[in-house]
Design an enzyme around this catalytic site. Structure first.
Site, PDB file in Angstrom:
ATOM      1  CB  CYS A  48      -0.974   0.057   1.178  1.00 40.38           C
ATOM      2  SG  CYS A  48      -2.260  -1.214   1.139  1.00 40.38           S
ATOM      3  CG  ASP A  49       3.515   4.468   1.472  1.00 38.45           C
ATOM      4  OD1 ASP A  49       3.247   5.186   0.477  1.00 38.45           O
ATOM      5  OD2 ASP A  49       4.098   4.908   2.481  1.00 38.45           O
TER       6      ASP A  49
END
Length: 226
Positions: A48-49
């Site tokens: 997610c990042d």
């Protein structure tokens, strides 16, 4: 990691410049790491990042994916998970903005954006370029235009002084464009990405994502040619 994070090596000027062979090693290493997280762990892990700041380099400049503070998990019996909005502007897949349940393809999109930065040695969209006149300089748009014109030299980090593998550079650019397609179903899995980067399969030049096409439109609604 002894060599810090990737952003320190590709965005900041210094005496040591990552050569093309090392950059390609980093690209392939990140791809394999994400493929493992998505497809080989007991549960699918969506990072997610994904961004250069979260890629650490060891003593051999081999990449390690770090900072799982935003990660989420999907059981193997499921394909999507509904989670709160997370990530870093500039690397976010379009579906984050729609509020729908996400898949590992959000990491694939972020990986594609990171590839552009590894190639060019600069941010895709510098914060200081806030005026509309700078939008045409958005690096992914340049890639689409110049790949059509076979102008790879102008895309690769000038600090490499044109010392790079032309076919590998084209391959990385094509993979990056494949990864940032608007529709998640049109993006590859990370295992497919690894196969292409290892030269086991070939892909054609992908169409311009609709979001990038919108960026290239003139104020009067006509599009720039690519």
């Amino acid at each position: 990691m002894s060599n810090g994070s990737l952003d320190c090596h590709i965005f900041k000027s210094g005496d040591v410049v990552l050569n093309w062979e090392t950059r390609y090693q980093i690209v392939l290493g990140i791809a394999k790491g994400l493929s493992y997280l998505h497809q080989s762990c007991r549960e699918c892990i969506i990072h997610c990042d994904i961004k250069p700041e979260n890629i650490l380099l060891d003593a051999s400049l081999f990449p390690k994916i770090a900072d799982f503070g935003m990660a989420t998990f999907i059981g193997r019996n499921f394909s999507r998970v509904l989670t709160t909005f997370r990530g870093t502007i500039g690397y976010l897949a379009p579906e984050w903005l729609s509020g729908i349940a996400i898949t590992p393809k959000v990491d694939v999109y972020s990986f594609g954006m990171v590839l552009f930065e590894i190639i060019s040695g600069r941010r895709n969209s510098p914060q200081e370029n806030s005026g509309t006149s700078d939008l045409v300089e958005y690096f992914p748009i340049q890639v689409i235009s110049k790949l059509h014109g076979e102008d790879m030299q102008s895309l690769v980090d000038p600090r490499l002084q044109d010392i790079f593998d032309l076919e590998q550079a084209k391959r990385v650019c094509k993979v990056a464009l494949w990864c940032i397609q608007d529709n998640e179903s049109q993006r590859p899995t990370m295992s497919e990405v690894v196969q292409v980067l290892e030269g086991l399969t070939e892909i054609d030049l992908l169409p311009m994502p609709r979001l990038l096409a919108a960026i290239t439109e003139h104020p009067n609604g006509t599009e720039t040619s690519v």
